[in-house]
Design a protein around this motif. Sequence first.
Motif, PDB file in Angstrom:
ATOM      1  N   HIS A 207       0.834  -1.204   0.000  1.00 47.51           N
ATOM      2  CA  HIS A 207       0.000   0.000   0.000  1.00 47.51           C
ATOM      3  C   HIS A 207       0.873   1.261   0.000  1.00 47.51           C
ATOM      4  N   PHE A 208       1.949   1.245   0.775  1.00 48.03           N
ATOM      5  CA  PHE A 208       2.832   2.405   0.869  1.00 48.03           C
ATOM      6  C   PHE A 208       3.873   2.467  -0.241  1.00 48.03           C
ATOM      7  N   TYR A 209       4.393   1.324  -0.662  1.00 49.00           N
ATOM      8  CA  TYR A 209       5.487   1.278  -1.640  1.00 49.00           C
ATOM      9  C   TYR A 209       5.102   0.382  -2.810  1.00 49.00           C
ATOM     10  N   LEU A 210       4.229   0.857  -3.632  1.00 46.86           N
ATOM     11  CA  LEU A 210       3.772   0.100  -4.790  1.00 46.86           C
ATOM     12  C   LEU A 210       4.918  -0.054  -5.785  1.00 46.86           C
ATOM     13  N   PRO A 211       5.369  -1.292  -6.073  1.00 48.89           N
ATOM     14  CA  PRO A 211       6.520  -1.465  -6.960  1.00 48.89           C
ATOM     15  C   PRO A 211       6.221  -1.202  -8.437  1.00 48.89           C
ATOM     16  N   VAL A 212       4.956  -1.193  -8.808  1.00 50.54           N
ATOM     17  CA  VAL A 212       4.587  -0.939 -10.201  1.00 50.54           C
ATOM     18  C   VAL A 212       3.802   0.370 -10.240  1.00 50.54           C
ATOM     19  N   PRO A 213       4.281   1.346 -10.999  1.00 47.86           N
ATOM     20  CA  PRO A 213       3.548   2.616 -11.054  1.00 47.86           C
ATOM     21  C   PRO A 213       2.201   2.431 -11.748  1.00 47.86           C
ATOM     22  N   GLN A 214       1.238   3.217 -11.315  1.00 46.52           N
ATOM     23  CA  GLN A 214      -0.069   3.167 -11.940  1.00 46.52           C
ATOM     24  C   GLN A 214      -0.086   4.124 -13.125  1.00 46.52           C
ATOM     25  N   VAL A 215      -0.610   3.655 -14.225  1.00 47.65           N
ATOM     26  CA  VAL A 215      -0.707   4.471 -15.429  1.00 47.65           C
ATOM     27  C   VAL A 215      -2.177   4.571 -15.797  1.00 47.65           C
ATOM     28  N   TYR A 216      -2.641   5.781 -15.968  1.00 46.86           N
ATOM     29  CA  TYR A 216      -4.039   6.007 -16.310  1.00 46.86           C
ATOM     30  C   TYR A 216      -4.142   6.555 -17.727  1.00 46.86           C
ATOM     31  N   CYS A 217      -5.231   6.188 -18.360  1.00 44.46           N
ATOM     32  CA  CYS A 217      -5.558   6.744 -19.677  1.00 44.46           C
ATOM     33  C   CYS A 217      -6.890   7.463 -19.550  1.00 44.46           C
ATOM     34  N   GLN A 218      -7.027   8.559 -20.249  1.00 45.21           N
ATOM     35  CA  GLN A 218      -8.287   9.287 -20.249  1.00 45.21           C
ATOM     36  C   GLN A 218      -8.838   9.277 -21.664  1.00 45.21           C
ATOM     37  N   LEU A 219     -10.110   8.880 -21.784  1.00 47.36           N
ATOM     38  CA  LEU A 219     -10.729   8.829 -23.106  1.00 47.36           C
ATOM     39  C   LEU A 219     -10.973  10.241 -23.620  1.00 47.36           C
ATOM     40  N   ASN A 220     -10.570  10.465 -24.853  1.00 49.73           N
ATOM     41  CA  ASN A 220     -10.812  11.781 -25.444  1.00 49.73           C
ATOM     42  C   ASN A 220     -12.076  11.789 -26.296  1.00 49.73           C
ATOM     43  N   LYS A 221     -12.681  10.609 -26.506  1.00 49.41           N
ATOM     44  CA  LYS A 221     -13.969  10.515 -27.190  1.00 49.41           C
ATOM     45  C   LYS A 221     -14.713   9.306 -26.618  1.00 49.41           C
ATOM     46  N   PRO A 222     -16.025   9.268 -26.717  1.00 47.83           N
ATOM     47  CA  PRO A 222     -16.787   8.140 -26.164  1.00 47.83           C
ATOM     48  C   PRO A 222     -16.451   6.830 -26.878  1.00 47.83           C
ATOM     49  N   VAL A 223     -16.599   5.742 -26.137  1.00 48.55           N
ATOM     50  CA  VAL A 223     -16.344   4.413 -26.695  1.00 48.55           C
ATOM     51  C   VAL A 223     -17.597   3.566 -26.491  1.00 48.55           C
ATOM     52  N   SER A 224     -18.036   2.894 -27.552  1.00 48.74           N
ATOM     53  CA  SER A 224     -19.187   1.989 -27.468  1.00 48.74           C
ATOM     54  C   SER A 224     -18.710   0.570 -27.718  1.00 48.74           C
ATOM     55  N   PHE A 225     -19.213  -0.370 -26.900  1.00 49.02           N
ATOM     56  CA  PHE A 225     -18.853  -1.778 -27.031  1.00 49.02           C
ATOM     57  C   PHE A 225     -19.953  -2.529 -27.763  1.00 49.02           C
ATOM     58  N   VAL A 226     -19.625  -3.702 -28.285  1.00 44.70           N
ATOM     59  CA  VAL A 226     -20.585  -4.476 -29.082  1.00 44.70           C
ATOM     60  C   VAL A 226     -21.770  -4.951 -28.256  1.00 44.70           C
ATOM     61  N   ASP A 227     -21.621  -5.067 -26.945  1.00 50.73           N
ATOM     62  CA  ASP A 227     -22.734  -5.524 -26.107  1.00 50.73           C
ATOM     63  C   ASP A 227     -23.671  -4.391 -25.697  1.00 50.73           C
ATOM     64  N   GLY A 228     -23.437  -3.163 -26.223  1.00 46.82           N
ATOM     65  CA  GLY A 228     -24.312  -2.042 -25.941  1.00 46.82           C
ATOM     66  C   GLY A 228     -23.832  -1.117 -24.840  1.00 46.82           C
ATOM     67  N   ARG A 229     -22.866  -1.544 -24.069  1.00 43.21           N
ATOM     68  CA  ARG A 229     -22.329  -0.667 -23.023  1.00 43.21           C
ATOM     69  C   ARG A 229     -21.437   0.385 -23.653  1.00 43.21           C
ATOM     70  N   SER A 230     -21.257   1.492 -22.956  1.00 45.38           N
ATOM     71  CA  SER A 230     -20.389   2.563 -23.486  1.00 45.38           C
ATOM     72  C   SER A 230     -19.722   3.314 -22.349  1.00 45.38           C
ATOM     73  N   LEU A 231     -18.665   4.016 -22.693  1.00 47.51           N
ATOM     74  CA  LEU A 231     -17.935   4.876 -21.766  1.00 47.51           C
ATOM     75  C   LEU A 231     -17.898   6.275 -22.364  1.00 47.51           C
ATOM     76  N   PRO A 232     -18.213   7.301 -21.553  1.00 47.14           N
ATOM     77  CA  PRO A 232     -18.225   8.657 -22.077  1.00 47.14           C
ATOM     78  C   PRO A 232     -16.800   9.220 -22.166  1.00 47.14           C
ATOM     79  N   ALA A 233     -16.635  10.239 -22.950  1.00 49.87           N
ATOM     80  CA  ALA A 233     -15.342  10.934 -23.047  1.00 49.87           C
ATOM     81  C   ALA A 233     -14.979  11.516 -21.681  1.00 49.87           C
ATOM     82  N   GLY A 234     -13.709  11.529 -21.374  1.00 52.20           N
ATOM     83  CA  GLY A 234     -13.232  12.079 -20.102  1.00 52.20           C
ATOM     84  C   GLY A 234     -13.036  11.055 -19.013  1.00 52.20           C
ATOM     85  N   VAL A 235     -13.544   9.825 -19.211  1.00 50.24           N
ATOM     86  CA  VAL A 235     -13.404   8.774 -18.200  1.00 50.24           C
ATOM     87  C   VAL A 235     -11.948   8.311 -18.167  1.00 50.24           C
ATOM     88  N   MET A 236     -11.468   8.075 -16.954  1.00 53.94           N
ATOM     89  CA  MET A 236     -10.097   7.550 -16.812  1.00 53.94           C
ATOM     90  C   MET A 236     -10.143   6.043 -16.711  1.00 53.94           C
TER      91      MET A 236
END
Length: 86
Positions: free
Chosen positions: A57-86
């Motif tokens: 918890h204090f000394y995470l050996p692997v850094p966390q890398v985040y991506c932020q969506l710059n446009k919405p993403v839709s999946f084939v099963d109908g779910r989607s993620l809006p732009a700006g989500v990390m």
Amino acid sequence: DTVTSGISWFLSYMALNPHQHHCREEVCEILGDRDSFQWDDLGKMTYLTTCTKENLHFYLPVPQVYCQLNKPVSFVDGRSLPAGVM
């Protein structure tokens, strides 16, 4: 490198805290007169496991890398993620 870093931070954490003594007592109690661990012994090491998780918890050996969506993403099963989500 990540395993080495994690082990190094854990040993440093243990050396600087009183938890080392409690972990050693737990291990000695589990081992008894044996000089090596058995697979079933791992589940009995609750205090050592807690200290290990606390260290990660204090000394995470692997850094966390985040991506932020710059446009919405839709999946084939109908779910989607809006732009700006990390």
